[in-house]
Enzyme design. Structure first.
Site, PDB file in Angstrom:
ATOM      1  N   ASN A 194       0.797  -1.223   0.000  1.00 33.74           N
ATOM      2  CA  ASN A 194       0.000   0.000   0.000  1.00 33.74           C
ATOM      3  C   ASN A 194       0.828   1.270   0.000  1.00 33.74           C
ATOM      4  O   ASN A 194       0.405   2.294  -0.540  1.00 33.74           O
ATOM      5  CB  ASN A 194      -0.914   0.001   1.229  1.00 33.74           C
ATOM      6  CG  ASN A 194      -1.465   1.365   1.535  1.00 33.74           C
ATOM      7  OD1 ASN A 194      -2.391   1.847   0.875  1.00 33.74           O
ATOM      8  ND2 ASN A 194      -0.902   2.027   2.542  1.00 33.74           N
ATOM      9  N   SER A 214      -3.671   2.784  -8.898  1.00 32.29           N
ATOM     10  CA  SER A 214      -4.441   4.029  -8.856  1.00 32.29           C
ATOM     11  C   SER A 214      -5.112   4.238 -10.198  1.00 32.29           C
ATOM     12  O   SER A 214      -4.621   3.774 -11.241  1.00 32.29           O
ATOM     13  CB  SER A 214      -3.509   5.209  -8.559  1.00 32.29           C
ATOM     14  OG  SER A 214      -4.187   6.439  -8.744  1.00 32.29           O
ATOM     15  N   TYR A 240       3.829   9.739 -11.095  1.00 26.47           N
ATOM     16  CA  TYR A 240       2.952   8.941 -10.225  1.00 26.47           C
ATOM     17  C   TYR A 240       2.133   7.951 -11.041  1.00 26.47           C
ATOM     18  O   TYR A 240       2.078   6.749 -10.727  1.00 26.47           O
ATOM     19  CB  TYR A 240       2.035   9.864  -9.431  1.00 26.47           C
ATOM     20  CG  TYR A 240       1.097   9.139  -8.498  1.00 26.47           C
ATOM     21  CD1 TYR A 240       1.577   8.553  -7.332  1.00 26.47           C
ATOM     22  CD2 TYR A 240      -0.268   9.043  -8.779  1.00 26.47           C
ATOM     23  CE1 TYR A 240       0.714   7.886  -6.459  1.00 26.47           C
ATOM     24  CE2 TYR A 240      -1.128   8.379  -7.914  1.00 26.47           C
ATOM     25  CZ  TYR A 240      -0.634   7.802  -6.762  1.00 26.47           C
ATOM     26  OH  TYR A 240      -1.481   7.134  -5.912  1.00 26.47           O
ATOM     27  N   SER A 272       4.223   5.071 -12.460  1.00 21.99           N
ATOM     28  CA  SER A 272       4.632   4.097 -11.447  1.00 21.99           C
ATOM     29  C   SER A 272       3.472   3.175 -11.087  1.00 21.99           C
ATOM     30  O   SER A 272       3.647   1.968 -10.896  1.00 21.99           O
ATOM     31  CB  SER A 272       5.158   4.807 -10.192  1.00 21.99           C
ATOM     32  OG  SER A 272       4.129   5.463  -9.474  1.00 21.99           O
ATOM     33  N   LYS A 273       2.271   3.741 -11.006  1.00 24.98           N
ATOM     34  CA  LYS A 273       1.102   2.937 -10.661  1.00 24.98           C
ATOM     35  C   LYS A 273       0.663   2.050 -11.831  1.00 24.98           C
ATOM     36  O   LYS A 273       0.133   0.947 -11.630  1.00 24.98           O
ATOM     37  CB  LYS A 273      -0.047   3.840 -10.218  1.00 24.98           C
ATOM     38  CG  LYS A 273       0.206   4.529  -8.885  1.00 24.98           C
ATOM     39  CD  LYS A 273       0.403   3.531  -7.764  1.00 24.98           C
ATOM     40  CE  LYS A 273       0.490   4.195  -6.403  1.00 24.98           C
ATOM     41  NZ  LYS A 273       0.622   3.210  -5.300  1.00 24.98           N
TER      42      LYS A 273
END
Length: 249
Positions: A93, A145, A158, A161-162
């Site tokens: 997480n 995400s 971001y 990466s997700k």
């Protein structure tokens, strides 16, 4: 009422706040003992862990880990193995946000985001998977995400990466399935956490208004999806990315 995770052991990264904290509480309520991985243990966090133990009659063992430090990650894996020889659930997480336009995103920023949001999570999964393989069972839950799919300005680092994490989930599921290990991901939409406060009101409202439910998620909304994936209710679910985003079209 039967507890869905009775006598199971769950390792949760980023367990001291936001979605991770809510997942830890939800799992504890359902009978799981928790290995709570975090960068810093504050007095409030220590009190929270003690309260979980007392309230639900389970154990909570903290493990300090800095996901930006490779040696810290390796040390944390060894500590987890000392705490329990049987790990039933791993929730990857922990993560950090990044907001910069493509032309303004430096290589250093990209490497930082990927080190924490992707590389270190893979390293932890490799370590914990060794325990699960020996026991021929386990559920790994990766937090991706909706930023992996919605290319809003400023989400290069971001979101990428997700996206990588969502793709890795499928390979992990394919390779670990023969050992009885399921691997799935959750892709939350706008959720009321620290990251929610870091977003601009305009960006938040745009995503909320694009959803069918027209609201931001509560951490509990995401924790309940994690509970499903961690439990035997999802015994035939693997290699999936579940978008918990209120129905963004």
């Amino acid at each position: 009422m039967t507890k869905l995770l009775q006598n199971k052991v769950a390792v949760i990264s980023g367990a001291n706040r936001g979605i991770g904290k809510c997942i830890a509480e939800t799992f504890a309520e359902n009978g799981a003992s928790i290995v709570a991985c975090m960068r810093v243990i504050s007095p409030d966090t220590a009190s929270w862990m003690n309260n979980l133990e007392d309230k639900f009659n389970i154990s909570v063992n903290p493990v300090i880990v800095d996901l930006s430090d490779e040696q810290s990650v390796k040390k944390s894996i060894k500590e987890v193995m000392v705490i329990s020889k049987k790990i039933d659930i791993l929730v990857n997480n922990a993560g950090i946000a990044s907001g910069a336009l493509f032309q303004m995103t430096t290589g250093a920023e990209l490497r930082k985001i990927f080190e924490i949001n992707f590389f270190s999570q893979i390293a932890i999964s490799q370590g914990i998977a060794k325990i699960m393989v020996k026991n021929k069972s386990g559920s790994i839950i990766n937090l991706s995400s909706t930023a992996a799919y919605i290319a809003d300005p400023g989400t290069l680092a971001y979101g990428s990466s997700k996206s990588a994490f969502a793709r890795a989930t499928q390979s992990m599921a394919s390779e670990l399935g023969s050992s009885g290990i399921r691997v799935n991901a959750i892709a939350p939409g706008v959720t009321k956490t620290d990251m929610f406060e870091q977003m601009s009101v305009e960006a938040r409202d745009k995503l909320i208004n694009a959803s069918a439910l027209k609201r931001a998620a509560e951490p509990k909304d995401i924790a309940n999806v994690a509970l499903f994936l961690a439990s035997d209710l999802s015994s035939f679910v693997t290699g999936q990315v579940i978008r918990a985003d209120g129905g963004i079209s």
